[in-house]
Motif scaffolding. Structure first.
Motif, PDB file in Angstrom:
ATOM      1  N   LEU A 141       0.824  -1.205   0.000  1.00 39.51           N
ATOM      2  CA  LEU A 141       0.000   0.000   0.000  1.00 39.51           C
ATOM      3  C   LEU A 141       0.861   1.259   0.000  1.00 39.51           C
ATOM      4  O   LEU A 141       1.800   1.389   0.789  1.00 39.51           O
ATOM      5  CB  LEU A 141      -0.912   0.013   1.219  1.00 39.51           C
ATOM      6  CG  LEU A 141      -1.872  -1.172   1.373  1.00 39.51           C
ATOM      7  CD1 LEU A 141      -2.723  -0.996   2.627  1.00 39.51           C
ATOM      8  CD2 LEU A 141      -2.753  -1.335   0.142  1.00 39.51           C
ATOM      9  N   ALA A 142       0.486   2.193  -0.873  1.00 35.33           N
ATOM     10  CA  ALA A 142       1.114   3.515  -0.872  1.00 35.33           C
ATOM     11  C   ALA A 142       0.426   4.443   0.123  1.00 35.33           C
ATOM     12  O   ALA A 142       0.930   5.531   0.402  1.00 35.33           O
ATOM     13  CB  ALA A 142       1.050   4.122  -2.262  1.00 35.33           C
ATOM     14  N   GLY A 143      -0.708   4.037   0.668  1.00 28.06           N
ATOM     15  CA  GLY A 143      -1.440   4.798   1.653  1.00 28.06           C
ATOM     16  C   GLY A 143      -2.580   3.972   2.200  1.00 28.06           C
ATOM     17  O   GLY A 143      -3.107   3.088   1.520  1.00 28.06           O
ATOM     18  N   ALA A 144      -2.965   4.234   3.461  1.00 24.38           N
ATOM     19  CA  ALA A 144      -4.007   3.453   4.122  1.00 24.38           C
ATOM     20  C   ALA A 144      -4.890   4.375   4.944  1.00 24.38           C
ATOM     21  O   ALA A 144      -4.423   5.387   5.483  1.00 24.38           O
ATOM     22  CB  ALA A 144      -3.395   2.383   5.026  1.00 24.38           C
ATOM     23  N   ALA A 145      -6.169   4.016   5.047  1.00 23.38           N
ATOM     24  CA  ALA A 145      -7.113   4.781   5.862  1.00 23.38           C
ATOM     25  C   ALA A 145      -8.091   3.820   6.517  1.00 23.38           C
ATOM     26  O   ALA A 145      -8.486   2.817   5.913  1.00 23.38           O
ATOM     27  CB  ALA A 145      -7.870   5.799   5.013  1.00 23.38           C
ATOM     28  N   THR A 146      -8.470   4.118   7.751  1.00 20.58           N
ATOM     29  CA  THR A 146      -9.450   3.299   8.457  1.00 20.58           C
ATOM     30  C   THR A 146     -10.540   4.181   9.044  1.00 20.58           C
ATOM     31  O   THR A 146     -10.302   5.331   9.420  1.00 20.58           O
ATOM     32  CB  THR A 146      -8.803   2.484   9.600  1.00 20.58           C
ATOM     33  OG1 THR A 146      -8.164   3.371  10.530  1.00 20.58           O
ATOM     34  CG2 THR A 146      -7.786   1.496   9.054  1.00 20.58           C
ATOM     35  N   PHE A 147     -11.744   3.612   9.126  1.00 14.07           N
ATOM     36  CA  PHE A 147     -12.893   4.268   9.730  1.00 14.07           C
ATOM     37  C   PHE A 147     -13.417   3.353  10.830  1.00 14.07           C
ATOM     38  O   PHE A 147     -13.707   2.181  10.581  1.00 14.07           O
ATOM     39  CB  PHE A 147     -14.001   4.507   8.692  1.00 14.07           C
ATOM     40  CG  PHE A 147     -13.478   4.960   7.348  1.00 14.07           C
ATOM     41  CD1 PHE A 147     -12.747   6.130   7.229  1.00 14.07           C
ATOM     42  CD2 PHE A 147     -13.714   4.203   6.216  1.00 14.07           C
ATOM     43  CE1 PHE A 147     -12.258   6.539   6.002  1.00 14.07           C
ATOM     44  CE2 PHE A 147     -13.234   4.594   4.983  1.00 14.07           C
ATOM     45  CZ  PHE A 147     -12.498   5.768   4.874  1.00 14.07           C
ATOM     46  N   TYR A 169      -0.827   7.106   6.771  1.00 17.63           N
ATOM     47  CA  TYR A 169      -1.982   6.475   7.433  1.00 17.63           C
ATOM     48  C   TYR A 169      -2.931   7.542   7.966  1.00 17.63           C
ATOM     49  O   TYR A 169      -2.522   8.481   8.650  1.00 17.63           O
ATOM     50  CB  TYR A 169      -1.506   5.581   8.580  1.00 17.63           C
ATOM     51  CG  TYR A 169      -2.637   5.020   9.413  1.00 17.63           C
ATOM     52  CD1 TYR A 169      -3.507   4.074   8.880  1.00 17.63           C
ATOM     53  CD2 TYR A 169      -2.841   5.442  10.724  1.00 17.63           C
ATOM     54  CE1 TYR A 169      -4.559   3.571   9.640  1.00 17.63           C
ATOM     55  CE2 TYR A 169      -3.886   4.941  11.489  1.00 17.63           C
ATOM     56  CZ  TYR A 169      -4.742   4.007  10.935  1.00 17.63           C
ATOM     57  OH  TYR A 169      -5.783   3.513  11.680  1.00 17.63           O
ATOM     58  N   LEU A 170      -4.218   7.360   7.641  1.00 11.49           N
ATOM     59  CA  LEU A 170      -5.300   8.241   8.080  1.00 11.49           C
ATOM     60  C   LEU A 170      -6.315   7.426   8.862  1.00 11.49           C
ATOM     61  O   LEU A 170      -6.736   6.356   8.407  1.00 11.49           O
ATOM     62  CB  LEU A 170      -5.970   8.872   6.854  1.00 11.49           C
ATOM     63  CG  LEU A 170      -7.334   9.543   7.046  1.00 11.49           C
ATOM     64  CD1 LEU A 170      -7.183  10.849   7.833  1.00 11.49           C
ATOM     65  CD2 LEU A 170      -8.006   9.803   5.694  1.00 11.49           C
ATOM     66  N   ALA A 171      -6.725   7.930  10.025  1.00 10.76           N
ATOM     67  CA  ALA A 171      -7.805   7.308  10.800  1.00 10.76           C
ATOM     68  C   ALA A 171      -8.906   8.335  11.027  1.00 10.76           C
ATOM     69  O   ALA A 171      -8.625   9.492  11.348  1.00 10.76           O
ATOM     70  CB  ALA A 171      -7.282   6.791  12.135  1.00 10.76           C
ATOM     71  N   ILE A 172     -10.168   7.899  10.869  1.00  9.48           N
ATOM     72  CA  ILE A 172     -11.333   8.728  11.171  1.00  9.48           C
ATOM     73  C   ILE A 172     -12.185   7.966  12.178  1.00  9.48           C
ATOM     74  O   ILE A 172     -12.528   6.795  11.936  1.00  9.48           O
ATOM     75  CB  ILE A 172     -12.137   9.049   9.897  1.00  9.48           C
ATOM     76  CG1 ILE A 172     -11.288   9.845   8.901  1.00  9.48           C
ATOM     77  CG2 ILE A 172     -13.409   9.821  10.250  1.00  9.48           C
ATOM     78  CD1 ILE A 172     -11.982  10.139   7.574  1.00  9.48           C
TER      79      ILE A 172
END
Length: 282
Positions: A141-147, A169-172
């Motif tokens: 992965l070049a980038g990851a996000a979780t909700f 990495y982004l988390a919401i």
């Protein structure tokens, strides 16, 4: 980036692990030579089509607007085999290889066209699947996000989990989430459907900041109305962001009205737009 929002979608089948696995591909009508790819992993008891409706097609529209190929994999029996030892679903009993399935989808996409970087986002069980990819497919992965998903506590991690590599990495997460508690603790809809202990949203973000070589000196915070954004950033290191929404429940922020059983929604942000901004697509 384009200024249109039209796309086509396909439900596809891929033979993997001795079974037919299904996934949906959303392809913008206007697309570049090497489009990036975004995987969206659905939550428990959903599938790709349910996830599209659950998010009000905001991810479809964002993908079309930014020229990004969007992929919705279906979990086996509506679950992914994620990071948590406490996951008590058939996908765990069957030892489903969802990491391998993801790789197989990427390979099939590459057979069809020249593609750019691979990114992934996911909600709840799907967010836990993104966390598993970060550990068991490091560098994919070049980038990851979780909700609405945070790292499991140490004694709730599956055996043999790999080591992650630095990745944006982004988390919401909502502070009113009663299923995956913002402050950590036992996760689950009710006592009969628990998923073991998870760490808090802030501790989870700190974990990935540490992976990315970032520390307290790299941390800043901004707050406005119902939104607080914690950022860990330094030149030469992938960033980490935690977007905390005051009072929001176990949801993906969208304009769509969602079932009251998962808690309140929000009009503070639209998750798809935040993801696009974080990944640099608009």
């Amino acid at each position: 980036m384009t200024d249109q929002t039209s796309y086509t979608s396909e439900r596809l089948t891929l033979r993997h692990g001795g079974r037919d696995r299904i996934f949906t591909v959303v392809t913008p009508d206007i697309i570049g030579d090497r489009p990036d790819v975004l995987f969206y992993f659905h939550g428990s008891l959903q599938n790709g089509n349910v996830a599209r409706n659950f998010t009000g097609r905001t991810f479809d529209d964002m993908a079309a607007r930014t020229g990004t190929i969007l992929v919705y994999p279906d979990g086996v029996e509506r679950h992914f085999n994620d990071t948590r030892r406490g996951l008590r679903e058939r996908t765990r009993d069957l030892d489903i290889d969802d990491v391998g399935f993801t790789h197989a989808i990427v390979d099939q996409l590459r057979d069809r066209r020249d593609i750019g970087d691979i990114h992934a986002c996911g909600y709840s069980n799907g967010g836990q699947m993104v966390l598993r990819l970060l550990h068991d497919a490091p560098g994919l992965l070049a980038g990851a996000a979780t909700f609405a998903a945070t790292m499991p506590a140490a004694d709730n991690l599956i055996d043999g989990l790999g080591e992650p590599v630095p990745t944006p990495y982004l988390a919401i997460h909502g502070t009113g989430d009663h299923i995956v508690n913002y402050d950590g603790g036992v996760a689950g809809l009710d006592p009969a459907h628990t998923r073991g202990v998870l760490v808090s949203a802030f501790e989870s973000a700190e974990y990935f900041a540490d992976v990315n070589g970032l520390d307290d000196a790299d941390h800043t915070r901004r707050a406005e109305d119902a939104l607080t954004v914690d950022t860990w950033s330094r030149d030469g290191h992938p960033p980490v962001e935690l977007w905390s929404i005051t009072g929001m429940g176990h949801v993906v922020p969208t304009p769509k009205d969602l079932p009251p059983s998962i808690g309140p929604g929000t009009d503070a942000i639209v998750a798809a737009d935040v993801v696009a901004g974080f990944f640099g697509w608009e």
